[in-house]
Design a protein around this motif. Structure first.
Motif, short mmCIF file in Angstrom:
data_model
loop_
_atom_site.label_atom_id
_atom_site.label_comp_id
_atom_site.label_asym_id
_atom_site.label_seq_id
_atom_site.Cartn_x
_atom_site.Cartn_y
_atom_site.Cartn_z
N GLY A 19 28.73 33.31 40.45
CA GLY A 19 29.14 32.09 41.17
C GLY A 19 30.58 32.18 41.63
O GLY A 19 31.30 31.17 41.66
N ALA A 20 31.05 33.39 42.00
CA ALA A 20 32.46 33.57 42.37
C ALA A 20 32.76 32.90 43.70
O ALA A 20 31.98 32.99 44.65
CB ALA A 20 32.79 35.06 42.45
N LYS A 21 33.87 32.18 43.73
CA LYS A 21 34.27 31.47 44.96
C LYS A 21 35.39 32.21 45.69
O LYS A 21 35.54 32.09 46.90
CB LYS A 21 34.77 30.06 44.61
N ARG A 22 36.22 32.93 44.92
CA ARG A 22 37.37 33.63 45.51
C ARG A 22 37.41 35.04 44.92
O ARG A 22 37.44 35.19 43.69
CB ARG A 22 38.64 32.86 45.16
N VAL A 23 37.40 36.05 45.80
CA VAL A 23 37.22 37.43 45.34
C VAL A 23 38.38 38.30 45.83
O VAL A 23 38.72 38.28 47.01
CB VAL A 23 35.89 38.01 45.90
N LEU A 24 38.99 39.04 44.90
CA LEU A 24 40.06 39.97 45.29
C LEU A 24 39.48 41.36 45.42
O LEU A 24 38.85 41.88 44.49
CB LEU A 24 41.17 39.96 44.22
N LEU A 25 39.66 41.97 46.60
CA LEU A 25 39.18 43.34 46.82
C LEU A 25 40.34 44.31 46.59
O LEU A 25 41.40 44.16 47.21
CB LEU A 25 38.68 43.52 48.26
N GLN A 26 40.14 45.29 45.73
CA GLN A 26 41.20 46.26 45.47
C GLN A 26 40.68 47.66 45.77
O GLN A 26 39.73 48.13 45.14
CB GLN A 26 41.64 46.16 43.99
N TYR A 57 46.27 53.44 42.51
CA TYR A 57 46.00 54.86 42.29
C TYR A 57 44.99 55.13 41.18
O TYR A 57 44.59 56.27 40.98
CB TYR A 57 47.30 55.60 41.96
N GLY A 58 44.63 54.10 40.41
CA GLY A 58 43.70 54.37 39.32
C GLY A 58 43.18 53.08 38.70
O GLY A 58 43.66 51.98 39.00
N ALA A 59 42.20 53.22 37.79
CA ALA A 59 41.65 52.05 37.11
C ALA A 59 42.63 51.51 36.07
O ALA A 59 42.38 50.49 35.45
CB ALA A 59 40.32 52.40 36.46
N CYS A 60 43.76 52.22 35.89
CA CYS A 60 44.83 51.72 35.03
C CYS A 60 45.55 50.57 35.69
O CYS A 60 46.37 49.90 35.09
CB CYS A 60 45.84 52.85 34.77
N ASP A 61 45.26 50.36 36.97
CA ASP A 61 46.08 49.48 37.80
C ASP A 61 45.25 48.33 38.36
O ASP A 61 45.33 48.01 39.54
CB ASP A 61 46.69 50.33 38.94
N ILE A 62 44.40 47.72 37.52
CA ILE A 62 43.60 46.59 38.00
C ILE A 62 44.55 45.42 38.29
O ILE A 62 45.43 45.12 37.48
CB ILE A 62 42.56 46.17 36.93
N ALA A 63 44.35 44.77 39.44
CA ALA A 63 45.30 43.73 39.90
C ALA A 63 45.06 42.40 39.18
O ALA A 63 44.82 41.37 39.81
CB ALA A 63 45.17 43.58 41.40
N GLU A 68 45.23 36.49 38.95
CA GLU A 68 45.53 35.21 38.29
C GLU A 68 46.42 34.34 39.16
O GLU A 68 46.21 33.14 39.29
CB GLU A 68 46.16 35.47 36.92
N SER A 69 47.43 34.99 39.79
CA SER A 69 48.34 34.17 40.60
C SER A 69 47.65 33.64 41.86
O SER A 69 48.04 32.64 42.41
CB SER A 69 49.62 34.94 40.93
N LEU A 70 46.61 34.31 42.31
CA LEU A 70 45.87 33.86 43.51
C LEU A 70 44.66 33.00 43.14
O LEU A 70 43.86 32.65 44.00
CB LEU A 70 45.40 35.07 44.32
N ASP A 71 44.51 32.74 41.83
CA ASP A 71 43.39 31.92 41.36
C ASP A 71 42.03 32.51 41.75
O ASP A 71 41.13 31.81 42.18
CB ASP A 71 43.53 30.50 41.95
N VAL A 89 40.29 38.88 33.93
CA VAL A 89 39.55 38.34 35.08
C VAL A 89 38.29 39.20 35.22
O VAL A 89 38.38 40.43 35.14
CB VAL A 89 40.41 38.44 36.36
N PRO A 90 37.11 38.57 35.39
CA PRO A 90 35.89 39.38 35.57
C PRO A 90 36.10 40.42 36.67
O PRO A 90 36.65 40.11 37.72
CB PRO A 90 34.83 38.36 35.98
N THR A 91 35.69 41.67 36.38
CA THR A 91 35.94 42.76 37.33
C THR A 91 34.68 43.59 37.48
O THR A 91 34.04 43.92 36.47
CB THR A 91 37.09 43.66 36.81
#
Ligand code: SF4
Length: 333
Positions: A19-26, A57-63, A68-71, A89-91
């Motif tokens: 039910g995600a309303k706002r999605v961050l693409l990395q 550069y890697g999965a060490c760097d999940i945004a 969180e700041s972008l809700d 945050v669910p990923t």
């Protein structure tokens, strides 16, 4: 972009399920051009997509902080497999498996492996799909093939930029390694972690070549950096601020050790560790990098001061031997 599986249907299903309303693409560099196309698909599915423009550069760097700041209520991370990290945050991870054929590149690798019988096979997450096919080609050509499984990676045979446990687990059993994939980055890691002859089969250019000269060049550069750091009186101990690179306890240990040896040591924290960041501290003689170890190895020529990995620092202060470190690997703890 042809040649990669972006799993669009799975992304849509996951968004609906959560039910995600706002999605961050990395997306990592190289896959970023796909961002707009993927955003359009997500928007049609009823969620608001935001594309992260920062380097990744890697999965060490999940945004996570950015999400969180972008809700944001879901991160879709492309190009890497999951690391064992706490998720605030669910990923979902879209590994972007490559769909390019590898047989021609592997055929090209055979003459380069002619002196070796037991071959260790390794690849990045993009080419795991074809590992069995590569094994069959090698076996048909009289090779014995071993694929390492240390239990530390998501898949057998997989290597990441800083985890070579799968190849290290079989290094004593093989004569040489064959790495399947493009670029020098991961194959260099295999050679530097195992000290074994390593050949790349590059399916993007349909060619194969040995990485051994390049690995020797890096080893010489690393020795020169260690030698230079031996006369340092002031160390900067760098803490990475990316979620999977933050090693505060290690940094404190380094600071204490430097002080025990009569040197001054200061903790510096940074998200991006680059020559510009470190130029701001001219009284530092040498740095110890507790964040991404590949910054020390792959970008060493760009820095004006030595930037040692943790293992290299131990050699510089005489707490470990160069020979043992080479056996252990330049950058793995
Ligand atoms: S720490 Fe560096 S090498 Fe390791 S996964 Fe992160 S970016 Fe890649």
């Amino acid at each position: 972009m042809k040649g990669f599986d972006f799993e669009e249907e799975r992304i849509k299903q996951e968004i609906t399920k959560l039910g995600a309303k706002r999605v961050l693409l990395q997306l990592p560099e190289g896959l970023k051009p796909e961002g707009l196309r993927l955003a359009k698909i997500i928007e049609k599915n009823g969620a608001l997509p935001i594309i992260s423009g920062d380097p990744c550069y890697g999965a060490c760097d999940i945004a996570v902080n950015e999400a969180e700041s972008l809700d944001v209520d879901l991160i879709v991370h492309f190009g890497h497999s999951k690391l064992l990290m706490h998720e605030r945050v669910p990923t979902i991870y879209v590994e972007a498996r490559a769909t390019v054929p590898v047989d021609k590149a592997v055929e090209q690798a055979l003459p380069l492996l002619s002196r070796h019988v037991k071959i260790g096979l390794a690849t990045s997450v993009q080419h795991l799909e074809v590992l069995n096919q590569v094994r069959e080609i090698l076996v048909r050509n009289g090779k014995t093939v071993i694929i390492g499984d240390s239990g530390q990676m998501s898949y057998p045979g997989q290597v990441s930029g800083c985890n070579y446990s799968n190849v290290k687990s079989i290094a004593d059993e093989v004569d040489a390694f064959l790495f399947v994939g493009g670029g020098l980055f991961h194959a260099l890691g295999v050679a530097l972690s195992t000290s074994k002859p390593t050949v790349i089969a590059d399916p993007y250019d349909n060619r194969a070549f040995s990485i051994d000269d390049e690995a020797q060049k890096i080893i010489k550069q690393r020795w020169a950096s260690i030698e230079e750091a031996r006369s340092a009186k002031t160390f900067g101990v760098v803490i990475g601020l990316k979620p999977g690179q933050k090693r505060v306890d290690e940094a404190l240990k380094i600071k204490n050790l430097a002080q025990k040896h009569g040197d001054a040591a200061y903790l510096l924290a940074a998200k991006e560790i680059n020559p510009e960041t470190l130029l701001e501290f001219p009284s530092v003689d040498a740095y110890v990098n507790t964040a991404c170890p590949r910054i020390s190895l792959d970008a060493s020529g760009k820095f004006s001061k030595p930037v040692l990995t943790i293992n290299e620092f131990m050699v510089a202060i005489g707490e470990a031997s160069w020979e043992n470190m080479l056996k252990k690997g330049l950058f793995e703890s």
